[in-house]
Structure formats: structure tokens, C-alpha cells
Design a protein around this motif. Structure first.
Motif, PDB file in Angstrom:
ATOM      1  N   TRP A  87      17.663 -32.767  11.329  1.00 13.19           N
ATOM      2  CA  TRP A  87      17.220 -32.952  12.715  1.00 13.19           C
ATOM      3  C   TRP A  87      17.086 -34.451  12.949  1.00 13.19           C
ATOM      4  O   TRP A  87      16.485 -35.171  12.136  1.00 13.19           O
ATOM      5  CB  TRP A  87      15.875 -32.282  12.947  1.00 13.19           C
ATOM      6  N   ARG A  88      17.627 -34.923  14.048  1.00 11.71           N
ATOM      7  CA  ARG A  88      17.604 -36.361  14.313  1.00 11.71           C
ATOM      8  C   ARG A  88      16.165 -36.864  14.383  1.00 11.71           C
ATOM      9  O   ARG A  88      15.332 -36.334  15.116  1.00 11.71           O
ATOM     10  CB  ARG A  88      18.308 -36.673  15.630  1.00 11.71           C
ATOM     11  N   GLY A  89      15.894 -37.895  13.602  1.00 10.97           N
ATOM     12  CA  GLY A  89      14.575 -38.507  13.594  1.00 10.97           C
ATOM     13  C   GLY A  89      13.566 -37.786  12.726  1.00 10.97           C
ATOM     14  O   GLY A  89      12.484 -38.316  12.471  1.00 10.97           O
ATOM     15  N   ILE A  90      13.901 -36.567  12.282  1.00 12.17           N
ATOM     16  CA  ILE A  90      12.953 -35.792  11.471  1.00 12.17           C
ATOM     17  C   ILE A  90      13.438 -35.663  10.038  1.00 12.17           C
ATOM     18  O   ILE A  90      12.687 -35.844   9.089  1.00 12.17           O
ATOM     19  CB  ILE A  90      12.742 -34.392  12.093  1.00 12.17           C
ATOM     20  N   GLY A  91      14.728 -35.367   9.874  1.00 13.67           N
ATOM     21  CA  GLY A  91      15.282 -35.207   8.536  1.00 13.67           C
ATOM     22  C   GLY A  91      15.701 -33.767   8.283  1.00 13.67           C
ATOM     23  O   GLY A  91      15.748 -32.927   9.189  1.00 13.67           O
ATOM     24  N   MET A  92      15.997 -33.483   7.039  1.00 14.03           N
ATOM     25  CA  MET A  92      16.493 -32.178   6.653  1.00 14.03           C
ATOM     26  C   MET A  92      15.363 -31.149   6.663  1.00 14.03           C
ATOM     27  O   MET A  92      14.296 -31.367   6.090  1.00 14.03           O
ATOM     28  CB  MET A  92      17.110 -32.247   5.256  1.00 14.03           C
ATOM     29  N   ILE A  93      15.607 -30.022   7.319  1.00 18.45           N
ATOM     30  CA  ILE A  93      14.661 -28.904   7.338  1.00 18.45           C
ATOM     31  C   ILE A  93      15.391 -27.699   6.753  1.00 18.45           C
ATOM     32  O   ILE A  93      16.401 -27.255   7.295  1.00 18.45           O
ATOM     33  CB  ILE A  93      14.165 -28.585   8.753  1.00 18.45           C
ATOM     34  N   PRO A  94      14.902 -27.156   5.641  1.00 18.88           N
ATOM     35  CA  PRO A  94      15.603 -26.037   4.990  1.00 18.88           C
ATOM     36  C   PRO A  94      15.758 -24.836   5.916  1.00 18.88           C
ATOM     37  O   PRO A  94      14.837 -24.461   6.646  1.00 18.88           O
ATOM     38  CB  PRO A  94      14.701 -25.705   3.800  1.00 18.88           C
ATOM     39  N   GLN A  95      16.956 -24.254   5.893  1.00 16.14           N
ATOM     40  CA  GLN A  95      17.276 -23.017   6.614  1.00 16.14           C
ATOM     41  C   GLN A  95      16.924 -23.094   8.109  1.00 16.14           C
ATOM     42  O   GLN A  95      16.576 -22.101   8.728  1.00 16.14           O
ATOM     43  CB  GLN A  95      16.566 -21.831   5.965  1.00 16.14           C
ATOM     44  N   SER A  96      17.063 -24.283   8.661  1.00 17.71           N
ATOM     45  CA  SER A  96      16.699 -24.494  10.071  1.00 17.71           C
ATOM     46  C   SER A  96      17.894 -24.510  11.003  1.00 17.71           C
ATOM     47  O   SER A  96      17.744 -24.794  12.192  1.00 17.71           O
ATOM     48  CB  SER A  96      15.943 -25.817  10.222  1.00 17.71           C
ATOM     49  N   GLY A  97      19.075 -24.221  10.476  1.00 12.88           N
ATOM     50  CA  GLY A  97      20.258 -24.279  11.330  1.00 12.88           C
ATOM     51  C   GLY A  97      21.198 -23.120  11.082  1.00 12.88           C
ATOM     52  O   GLY A  97      20.965 -22.258  10.226  1.00 12.88           O
ATOM     53  N   TRP A  98      22.260 -23.097  11.862  1.00 12.36           N
ATOM     54  CA  TRP A  98      23.351 -22.144  11.671  1.00 12.36           C
ATOM     55  C   TRP A  98      24.648 -22.902  11.450  1.00 12.36           C
ATOM     56  O   TRP A  98      24.831 -24.021  11.941  1.00 12.36           O
ATOM     57  CB  TRP A  98      23.514 -21.256  12.907  1.00 12.36           C
ATOM     58  N   ARG A  99      25.517 -22.270  10.699  1.00 11.78           N
ATOM     59  CA  ARG A  99      26.897 -22.712  10.591  1.00 11.78           C
ATOM     60  C   ARG A  99      27.781 -21.468  10.670  1.00 11.78           C
ATOM     61  O   ARG A  99      27.290 -20.337  10.540  1.00 11.78           O
ATOM     62  CB  ARG A  99      27.142 -23.438   9.265  1.00 11.78           C
ATOM     63  N   LEU A 100      29.063 -21.669  10.889  1.00 12.48           N
ATOM     64  CA  LEU A 100      29.970 -20.532  10.962  1.00 12.48           C
ATOM     65  C   LEU A 100      30.054 -19.854   9.602  1.00 12.48           C
ATOM     66  O   LEU A 100      30.143 -20.519   8.563  1.00 12.48           O
ATOM     67  CB  LEU A 100      31.353 -20.984  11.420  1.00 12.48           C
ATOM     68  N   SER A 101      29.992 -18.543   9.602  1.00 14.05           N
ATOM     69  CA  SER A 101      30.066 -17.788   8.357  1.00 14.05           C
ATOM     70  C   SER A 101      31.475 -17.859   7.782  1.00 14.05           C
ATOM     71  O   SER A 101      32.421 -18.304   8.448  1.00 14.05           O
ATOM     72  CB  SER A 101      29.652 -16.336   8.588  1.00 14.05           C
TER      73      SER A 101
END
Length: 371
Positions: free
Chosen positions: A274-288
Motif C-alpha cells: 500500500w502506498r505510504g504504508i508498506g506491505m500488508i499480508p493477504q491484503s490484495g487480489w491478483r488474477l488466479s
């Protein structure tokens, strides 16, 4: 238009404000998650109507604001390639990358187009079979279903020249990250109603219980916000920490199950920066895996682009609620909507843009009357 008048009634607003004042006996700090809620709060001065000592902390819920710099740079790299038609919603065109933005790419000859739906981009791909068409898919749970549906249709219709640059993020893991930050001051949340209209509320009770924070789902009009604040401070004063749905005209407990099924088919959860926050585990989606052929990062081999944030811009601290926008030294001087350093100033939902637009240039001096 429906709800614009009904949910902006000044008489009802005053009654809610009076009830909030009658309820509060001590200082509280709560975060509104969504940037749309932030704009309502700042535009109507809702935070200035609250009892002294009750603070609204502006959360990271602006999809443009939290799109990481490396994704912007990947978009710029793809859009600058010959033979590519790069499609995006208009609010992404002025978001600065490391050295330029999509408007600059367009001025340099890149085929960058503003669309109003990902299906518009899919039609462009149909009409231009000899060109690669990429749609910039960003946002929270709200915008993810139509993007998933577009990829699903591209596969069903065998449109091979379409791909999606994905930067979708999920709210519940962000709440966990905020609560586990060592500088966290948040004692309650106003959850974003449009997100919950898609996903329902099932992910929130475990968070409320784990972190002992009230979570109230609410909408975006002034009366929505005030009603949500009233429910929140009532819980805080009672020492309660449960999930309440104050936006039942749009949100059901189960959410939109058809949209959830589409998300489960097309996307899979992943760690996301996340911009300005950093990596957050399992906080996003990507194409399967079954839709990986439509992933622009793989198709254009831009997965390894790395970036470094501006050392002047403090948007990350704004997004985490550590400072208010005008407390950044660059606010209104080096950083303006015309020449933004960070996405929180360029985005229509960004907290910095709201403070600049509504002339919140300094912190008002108040003497606490709560205690």
C-alpha cells in the motif's frame, strides 16, 4: 436526486450532533476508512461540530492514494510501449510516478484513453485486434467485481489482446495493519458502506473482538456519517466493541453473493504493498492461475520494477492517521492539486485534496471540554 436532500437535512443533523454531545464524556479517536467519507466530513465541517476531544482520523480508504508507486511505474512502462492502448479511469492519469504520469505519456505520443468502465476497454480490444489493450484495475472490494467480470468475459470470448494491470486491495487486512501499528491511536472505525455492499460484514466481527474496537458500517451523506459517529461513541462510552450496520438501505449481512463468486473465480488473495504504508499480508487480489494469461504484469514483463517514495511527501503518515494533511511541510506549497507530490493530493478522494479544496490550512485551537 434521492438521498442528497433527505440525508443532508440540517434539522436532523443538529439533532444528531446534540445527541453526540449528550453521549460523550471523554476524548475518543475514530477512523473513517473511506476517502469519500473523509470528503463529506471535511466539506460539511462534521469534525468541527463534534465535542472537543473527539477526533476523526482519516483512513487509507482512497484507492488512488494507496496504489503503490511501483504499480504506477509499471503502468507508465506499459503505456509507453508501441502498439499498446492503455485504458484507465480519469483519476489515475495525474497520479505521479517516479518521474512522470500518464498524462505525460499521452503527451509524448502514447495511446492513453480514459474509459468509464472496464467493459469499454474490452470493446476497444475487440475493435483493435492488432493492438494490445490494457485496463488499469485499481481499487477496493467495490471496483473489483466489474474488473473480474471483464476478465471473465475476455476469456469466454477468447479476446487474447486484452489484459488487466491489477492493484486491488482489501479493507479488513488494512484494519489489522492499522491496529497493530506501534503508533496507532484509533479506538473505533466507520467502515465503508460500498465495500460492505459487496462483501457483507462477516469479516468484521473477528476484528472488532480481537482489537476491542467498535466497527460501524455507514454511508457517505452527512446524516449517514453523523448517525455512524453516534453509534460509535455510544459503544465507546459503554465499553462495547461490536459490529453495527447503520447502512441497511445498501448493505446486507451477506453482501452481494454473485459478485463474491465472481471474485473467487477470477482472483486470489495475495500480499499487497500500500502506498505510504508498506506491505500488508493477504491484503490484495491478483488474477488466479486460470486467468494468468490476462495479467499485464506477466504479459509485459514488468514485475521486477522497484521504486523509492518521495522523501518530502508525507502522504504515508496521512494515510495511517499519524498526521493531518496540513501538518506536512510540503502541503499547499511544494504540493498542490496542480503539482502533486503524492496521490493523496491528486486523488478526488484524497485527504490532502479535501483539506486543500476546503481550505483546512491549519489546526483550529480548541480547549477540551470533555472530561
Amino acid at each position: 436526486m434521492k438521498y442528497l436532500a433527505e440525508f443532508s437535512d440540517p434539522v436532523l443533523a443538529k439533532k444528531l450532533v446534540d445527541q453526540i454531545h449528550a453521549t460523550v464524556t471523554r476524548p475518543w479517536a475514530m477512523m473513517e476508512v473511506c476517502g469519500g467519507q473523509t470528503h463529506t466530513i471535511v466539506r460539511h465541517g462534521i469534525d468541527q461540530l463534534l465535542p472537543d476531544g473527539v477526533e476523526m482520523i482519516h483512513g487509507p480508504g482512497c484507492p488512488v492514494c494507496v496504489t503503490p508507486l511501483e504499480i504506477i511505474d509499471k503502468a507508465l512502462e506499459i503505456a509507453s510501449q508501441p502498439g499498446v492502448i492503455f485504458c484507465s479511469f480519469g483519476d489515475m492519469l495525474r497520479v505521479p510516478g517516479s518521474s512522470r504520469d500518464l498524462f505525460r505519456i499521452k503527451s509524448e505520443g502514447g495511446d492513453v484513453r480514459v474509459v468509464y468502465s472496464p467493459l469499454d476497454a474490452l470493446k476497444i480490444a475487440k475493435d483493435n485486434p492488432d493492438r494490445e489493450v490494457v485496463f488499469f484495475g485499481i481499487g477496493f472490494e467495490t471496483t473489483a467485481p466489474p474488473n473480474a467480470m471483464t476478465v471473465y468475459q475476455a476469456k469466454q470470448q477468447d479476446i487474447a489482446n486484452f489484459s488487466l494491470l491489477v492493484s486491488h486491495v482489501r479493507v479488513p487486512p488494512a484494519i489489522s495493519a492499522i491496529m497493530e501499528s506501534p503508533n496507532c491511536r484509533v479506538q473505533a472505525f466507520l467502515a465503508a458502506g460500498h465495500v460492505c455492499s459487496v462483501m457483507g460484514v462477516s469479516e468484521y466481527p473477528p476484528l472488532a473482538a480481537k482489537y476491542r474496537v467498535p466497527i460501524v458500517v455507514t454511508g457517505f451523506e452527512p446524516l449517514d456519517i453523523l448517525a455512524g459517529i453516534l453509534r460509535t461513541v455510544t459503544q465507546l462510552e459503554r465499553g462495547e466493541h461490536v459490529v453495527e450496520n447503520a447502512y441497511r438501505r445498501a448493505v446486507t449481512d451477506e453482501g452481494n453473493t454473485a459478485a463474491q463468486a465472481m471474485l473467487s473465480d477470477v482472483f486470489e488473495t495475495t500480499d499487497r504493498a500500500w502506498r505510504g504504508i508498506g506491505m500488508i499480508p493477504q491484503s490484495g487480489w491478483r488474477l488466479s492461475e486460470r486467468y494468468r494469461a490476462y495479467d499485464a504484469e506477466y504479459r509485459f514483463q514488468v514485475r521486477d520494477i522497484a521504486t523509492e517514495e518521495s522523501k518530502v511527501c508525507r502522504s504515508g503518515e496521512v494515510l495511517q492517521g499519524h498526521i493531518k494533511p496540513h501538518e506536512c511541510e510540503a502541503f499547499g506549497t511544494l504540493c498542490t492539486p496542480r503539482n502533486p507530490l503524492g496521490a493523496t493530493m491528486v486523488s478526488s478522494e484524497g485527504a490532502c485534496a479535501a483539506y486543500y479544496l476546503y481550505r483546512r490550512l491549519q489546526t483550529p485551537e480548541v480547549v477540551s471540554s470533555v472530561g
